[in-house]
Design a protein around this motif. Sequence first.
Motif, PDB file in Angstrom:
ATOM      1  N   PHE A 206      10.419  -5.494 -41.775  1.00 11.63           N
ATOM      2  CA  PHE A 206       9.729  -6.624 -41.148  1.00 11.63           C
ATOM      3  C   PHE A 206       8.277  -6.704 -41.604  1.00 11.63           C
ATOM      4  N   PHE A 207       7.604  -5.554 -41.664  1.00 10.22           N
ATOM      5  CA  PHE A 207       6.214  -5.516 -42.103  1.00 10.22           C
ATOM      6  C   PHE A 207       6.105  -5.128 -43.578  1.00 10.22           C
ATOM      7  N   GLY A 208       7.176  -5.315 -44.333  1.00  6.64           N
ATOM      8  CA  GLY A 208       7.175  -4.927 -45.737  1.00  6.64           C
ATOM      9  C   GLY A 208       6.048  -5.582 -46.515  1.00  6.64           C
ATOM     10  N   GLY A 209       5.224  -4.780 -47.183  1.00  7.37           N
ATOM     11  CA  GLY A 209       4.088  -5.300 -47.923  1.00  7.37           C
ATOM     12  C   GLY A 209       2.896  -5.643 -47.059  1.00  7.37           C
ATOM     13  N   ASN A 210       2.951  -5.326 -45.773  1.00  7.09           N
ATOM     14  CA  ASN A 210       1.837  -5.636 -44.854  1.00  7.09           C
ATOM     15  C   ASN A 210       1.756  -4.593 -43.746  1.00  7.09           C
ATOM     16  N   LEU A 211       1.922  -3.334 -44.126  1.00  6.45           N
ATOM     17  CA  LEU A 211       1.949  -2.263 -43.130  1.00  6.45           C
ATOM     18  C   LEU A 211       0.536  -1.731 -42.920  1.00  6.45           C
ATOM     19  N   THR A 212      -0.300  -2.558 -42.301  1.00  5.45           N
ATOM     20  CA  THR A 212      -1.648  -2.139 -41.933  1.00  5.45           C
ATOM     21  C   THR A 212      -1.577  -1.083 -40.838  1.00  5.45           C
ATOM     22  N   GLU A 213      -2.698  -0.463 -40.519  1.00  3.73           N
ATOM     23  CA  GLU A 213      -2.687   0.549 -39.463  1.00  3.73           C
ATOM     24  C   GLU A 213      -2.205  -0.037 -38.142  1.00  3.73           C
ATOM     25  N   GLU A 214      -2.660  -1.226 -37.820  1.00  4.00           N
ATOM     26  CA  GLU A 214      -2.221  -1.873 -36.578  1.00  4.00           C
ATOM     27  C   GLU A 214      -0.712  -2.064 -36.571  1.00  4.00           C
ATOM     28  N   ASN A 215      -0.154  -2.562 -37.669  1.00  2.00           N
ATOM     29  CA  ASN A 215       1.283  -2.794 -37.735  1.00  2.00           C
ATOM     30  C   ASN A 215       2.066  -1.495 -37.769  1.00  2.00           C
ATOM     31  N   LEU A 216       1.533  -0.497 -38.480  1.00  2.00           N
ATOM     32  CA  LEU A 216       2.209   0.800 -38.536  1.00  2.00           C
ATOM     33  C   LEU A 216       2.304   1.421 -37.150  1.00  2.00           C
ATOM     34  N   ILE A 217       1.250   1.328 -36.380  1.00  2.00           N
ATOM     35  CA  ILE A 217       1.278   1.889 -35.022  1.00  2.00           C
ATOM     36  C   ILE A 217       2.299   1.157 -34.156  1.00  2.00           C
ATOM     37  N   LYS A 218       2.427  -0.167 -34.325  1.00  2.00           N
ATOM     38  CA  LYS A 218       3.471  -0.902 -33.594  1.00  2.00           C
ATOM     39  C   LYS A 218       4.854  -0.353 -33.927  1.00  2.00           C
ATOM     40  N   VAL A 219       5.095  -0.136 -35.218  1.00  4.76           N
ATOM     41  CA  VAL A 219       6.399   0.371 -35.644  1.00  4.76           C
ATOM     42  C   VAL A 219       6.642   1.762 -35.068  1.00  4.76           C
ATOM     43  N   LEU A 220       5.646   2.622 -35.163  1.00  5.64           N
ATOM     44  CA  LEU A 220       5.822   4.005 -34.721  1.00  5.64           C
ATOM     45  C   LEU A 220       6.034   4.101 -33.212  1.00  5.64           C
ATOM     46  N   LYS A 221       5.443   3.182 -32.461  1.00  3.12           N
ATOM     47  CA  LYS A 221       5.630   3.197 -31.010  1.00  3.12           C
ATOM     48  C   LYS A 221       7.039   2.766 -30.613  1.00  3.12           C
ATOM     49  N   HIS A 222       7.779   2.158 -31.538  1.00  8.91           N
ATOM     50  CA  HIS A 222       9.147   1.719 -31.250  1.00  8.91           C
ATOM     51  C   HIS A 222      10.195   2.529 -32.017  1.00  8.91           C
ATOM     52  N   LEU A 223       9.818   3.719 -32.469  1.00  6.80           N
ATOM     53  CA  LEU A 223      10.803   4.565 -33.135  1.00  6.80           C
ATOM     54  C   LEU A 223      11.911   4.947 -32.161  1.00  6.80           C
ATOM     55  N   PRO A 224      13.115   5.198 -32.671  1.00  7.72           N
ATOM     56  CA  PRO A 224      14.195   5.655 -31.782  1.00  7.72           C
ATOM     57  C   PRO A 224      13.837   7.017 -31.178  1.00  7.72           C
ATOM     58  N   SER A 225      14.472   7.333 -30.072  1.00 10.66           N
ATOM     59  CA  SER A 225      14.141   8.564 -29.348  1.00 10.66           C
ATOM     60  C   SER A 225      14.727   9.805 -29.987  1.00 10.66           C
ATOM     61  N   ASN A 226      15.690   9.627 -30.898  1.00 15.00           N
ATOM     62  CA  ASN A 226      16.288  10.794 -31.565  1.00 15.00           C
ATOM     63  C   ASN A 226      16.896  10.344 -32.887  1.00 15.00           C
ATOM     64  N   GLY A 227      17.441  11.311 -33.601  1.00 14.80           N
ATOM     65  CA  GLY A 227      18.053  11.012 -34.882  1.00 14.80           C
ATOM     66  C   GLY A 227      17.033  10.995 -36.014  1.00 14.80           C
ATOM     67  N   ILE A 228      17.502  10.600 -37.190  1.00  6.91           N
ATOM     68  CA  ILE A 228      16.653  10.541 -38.387  1.00  6.91           C
ATOM     69  C   ILE A 228      16.401   9.080 -38.740  1.00  6.91           C
ATOM     70  N   CYS A 229      15.138   8.747 -38.896  1.00  3.48           N
ATOM     71  CA  CYS A 229      14.735   7.373 -39.205  1.00  3.48           C
ATOM     72  C   CYS A 229      13.973   7.360 -40.534  1.00  3.48           C
ATOM     73  N   GLU A 230      14.178   6.310 -41.323  1.00  4.56           N
ATOM     74  CA  GLU A 230      13.388   6.099 -42.532  1.00  4.56           C
ATOM     75  C   GLU A 230      12.398   4.972 -42.314  1.00  4.56           C
ATOM     76  N   LEU A 231      11.133   5.217 -42.670  1.00  5.80           N
ATOM     77  CA  LEU A 231      10.087   4.205 -42.646  1.00  5.80           C
ATOM     78  C   LEU A 231       9.710   3.862 -44.080  1.00  5.80           C
ATOM     79  N   MET A 232       9.902   2.615 -44.482  1.00  4.42           N
ATOM     80  CA  MET A 232       9.545   2.154 -45.821  1.00  4.42           C
ATOM     81  C   MET A 232       8.096   1.689 -45.841  1.00  4.42           C
ATOM     82  N   CYS A 233       7.370   2.046 -46.910  1.00  7.71           N
ATOM     83  CA  CYS A 233       5.981   1.619 -47.044  1.00  7.71           C
ATOM     84  C   CYS A 233       5.646   1.400 -48.519  1.00  7.71           C
ATOM     85  N   HIS A 234       4.448   0.827 -48.769  1.00  7.09           N
ATOM     86  CA  HIS A 234       4.031   0.483 -50.132  1.00  7.09           C
ATOM     87  C   HIS A 234       2.548   0.786 -50.332  1.00  7.09           C
ATOM     88  N   PRO A 235       2.173   2.052 -50.357  1.00 10.35           N
ATOM     89  CA  PRO A 235       0.762   2.379 -50.587  1.00 10.35           C
ATOM     90  C   PRO A 235       0.377   2.248 -52.058  1.00 10.35           C
TER      91      PRO A 235
END
Length: 282
Positions: A206-235
């Motif tokens: 959803f935030f592909g190519g626009n993962l600013t700190e504000e957006n990254l924190i939004k994503v991280l606050k909604h991570l699943p409670s368990n399991g393995i998750c992949e976060l895609m980014c473009h530094p």
Amino acid sequence: MTGCKLIVHADDLGLSEKVNEGIVRAHLEGIVTSSSLMANGAAFEHAVRLIRSTPTLDVGVHLTLTGEAPVSTPADIPSLLNQDGHFNDHANAFVKRYLLRKISLEAIRKELDAQICKTMDHGIAISHLDGHQHIHMLPGIRRIVGELAKQYAIPSIRYPRERPHPYMLLERHGIGRLVQLLALNTFCTIARTADAQRPDTFVGFFFGGNLTEENLIKVLKHLPSNGICELMCHPGLQDADSRYKHWGYPWERELDALTSQNVKTLLQRRGVELIPYSALAH
């Protein structure tokens, strides 16, 4: 608290030297654990040198059928190329031609095989496969990718299905991006995926190519409670001469986000464990 394990994955290694340097810095100074290499990227050789000097960076292959030149001999894969001998510039054009059956599956197999072999021939231990602009999830192509993964004993393949969240509706251009997300999710749902390992969940489209700190924190606050998750980014690092400026990616802002102390503190507070893609095989 969460029991989530997180793969933080930087796409486009090999795209340019500035992107390569940004990815390595995001790994050494930030939270990036894995990346994937474009065998046909303009800065492939530069990326290989950085990989060899950064053994802690986990690496896969970023299978690419758009925007670049092929690894294969052009005469062997004519249906994949435009008049300039390059792939279509964007996934939309590729998908349209593919769905109209103007692209040969055998040509796709030949080119993806060549990209994997080129990476292996440079001594890179491949932990996983993924696709530039997620082309690898199209019907038929995903089957080929699974067969190639089995052939070369590559254990994992990205499954880029991101769960929609209400906050997405509040974002600028959020509706349009949600439509794209749901279309990709549809391809993911119908794809055969039991042929390889994959994380349980995926975020970052959803935030592909626009993962600013504000957006990254939004994503991280909604991570699943368990399991393995992949976060895609473009530094990456700022590159005034980049031929990819039309993408509009704030590469350096993503690098800043991925090295942010605020982000590191949030992950620590939530008990998130950072792992590489290679951990899926153990």
